[in-house]
Design an enzyme around this catalytic site. Structure first.
Site, mmCIF file in Angstrom:
data_model
loop_
_atom_site.group_PDB
_atom_site.id
_atom_site.type_symbol
_atom_site.label_atom_id
_atom_site.label_comp_id
_atom_site.label_asym_id
_atom_site.label_seq_id
_atom_site.Cartn_x
_atom_site.Cartn_y
_atom_site.Cartn_z
ATOM 1 N N GLU A 1 -17.139 -24.966 61.150
ATOM 2 C CA GLU A 1 -16.144 -26.000 60.833
ATOM 3 C C GLU A 1 -16.534 -26.797 59.585
ATOM 4 O OE1 GLU A 1 -13.217 -25.952 62.238
ATOM 5 O OE2 GLU A 1 -13.802 -24.459 63.730
ATOM 6 N N HIS B 1 -11.216 -18.582 56.203
ATOM 7 C CA HIS B 1 -11.886 -17.599 57.050
ATOM 8 C C HIS B 1 -12.296 -16.355 56.268
ATOM 9 C CE1 HIS B 1 -10.111 -19.477 60.936
ATOM 10 N NE2 HIS B 1 -11.322 -19.920 60.672
#
Length: 342
Positions: A253, A262
């Site tokens: 995170e 991602h």
């Protein structure tokens, strides 16, 4: 005439041996994972209905919300999903894909617009559209704080703080950014808390497993963890079969907080899914190259410190790498010199 021999000329063996050491170190992670059986248990073809698959693809940005999708767009969405998660690309809801859909993951959508050419720099790492990053005076100092009302019952506050200090340290060791904990949640750049269900940001959590956490792109700084999870710092103490490693999720995170999307590299910290009872706390080359392309390189960072990160305890200001890192650095500098002078 006396010939002066370069010290490396006679020693190809040591060079090969040193490379073997570096190779061993690179493969440490795989060895550690191989010892953890949960990484490799493959489900037989799991039972997931087509509507559930479509909902999952909608939730993570592969299919438009509230719109009936035809077979062509469903197949295209599956292909993009498989590509983004580094799966075999079949365009079919095969067992690899279904197993992946069932895994707990980060709630942030994957980067799936087909027109991402400007942000998808040929590497596997991804930025947010427009490449947002924290823009402050260099060296960049970001503060972080924990919401005291929103912690997890599973862990002592000191454990939570220790884990985050370590997770921030991983990123601080590769970029010229330092992270400083503050008591003041209201003015902190990065606000960390554990929340249940709907918690006012339009992205409700979903209970046990499923979505583990989510973050917003720079310079927002909200880092939310699902309070319904059994958060763990030590799997020897926490025996739950659905325990989730806090440090692995924290490292991931924080990557989002800094502006990374991602990655499709399974070993990268920025890969979207994490099995219960598994750990992935070290940065992969892909993570490092991605974040350095946004912020530049920490002057103390060397590739070898990354290789030695298994054994290092980086402080959150990224300045200290334990002696092992020094040994590897020296070794590989020696190797490099040998090759130059061979």
């Amino acid at each position: 005439m006396h010939h002066h021999h370069h010290p490396c000329n006679r020693k190809p063996f040591t060079t090969i041996f040193s490379f073997f050491l570096l190779y061993l170190n690179l493969h440490n992670q795989q060895i550690i994972e191989a010892r953890n059986p949960s990484q490799f248990t493959t489900n037989p073809s799991p039972d997931v209905s087509i509507p559930e698959i479509k909902r999952h693809l909608q939730q993570y940005g592969y299919l438009p919300q509230n719109k009936e999708s035809d077979d062509v767009s469903f197949e295209q969405a599956l292909v993009r999903y498989q590509k983004n998660l580094g799966l075999p690309i079949t365009g079919k809801p095969d067992s690899d894909t279904l197993s992946q859909i069932l895994l707990p993951r980060c709630g942030f959508p994957d980067d799936v617009e087909p027109k991402t050419a400007p942000f998808h720099t040929g590497k596997k790492y991804v930025y947010f559209p427009g490449r947002p990053r924290w823009t402050r005076d260099v060296p960049l100092k970001l503060t972080y704080a924990f919401s005291q009302e929103n912690l997890t019952p599973y862990l002592a506050p000191t454990d939570i703080r220790r884990v985050f200090r370590r997770a921030f340290g991983k990123w601080a060791s590769v970029i010229p950014v330092s992270f400083i904990e503050t008591e003041d949640y209201v003015i902190a750049d990065i606000k960390i808390g554990f929340f249940n269900g709907d918690h006012g940001d339009g992205e409700p959590f979903d209970g046990v497993l499923g979505v583990l956490a989510h973050t917003f792109s720079p310079e927002n700084g909200r880092l939310h963890l699902d309070k319904a999870e059994t958060w763990a710092v030590d799997f020897d103490e926490e025996k739950s079969s659905v325990a989730v490693d806090l440090e692995s999720v924290a490292v991931h995170e924080i990557g989002h907080v800094l502006g990374l999307g991602h990655s499709s590299v399974k070993d990268a910290a920025m890969y979207p899914t994490l099995k219960p009872r598994s750990k992935k706390v070290n940065l992969n080359m892909d993570d490092v190259v991605g974040v350095q392309s946004l912020y530049g390189t920490n002057p103390n960072f060397t590739l070898n410190s990354l290789l030695a990160s298994e054994t290092s305890t980086n402080l959150a200001d990224g300045s200290r790498i334990r002696s092992q890192g020094m040994i590897y650095s020296t070794l590989s500098t020696v190797i490099a010199l040998c090759f130059l002078n061979w």
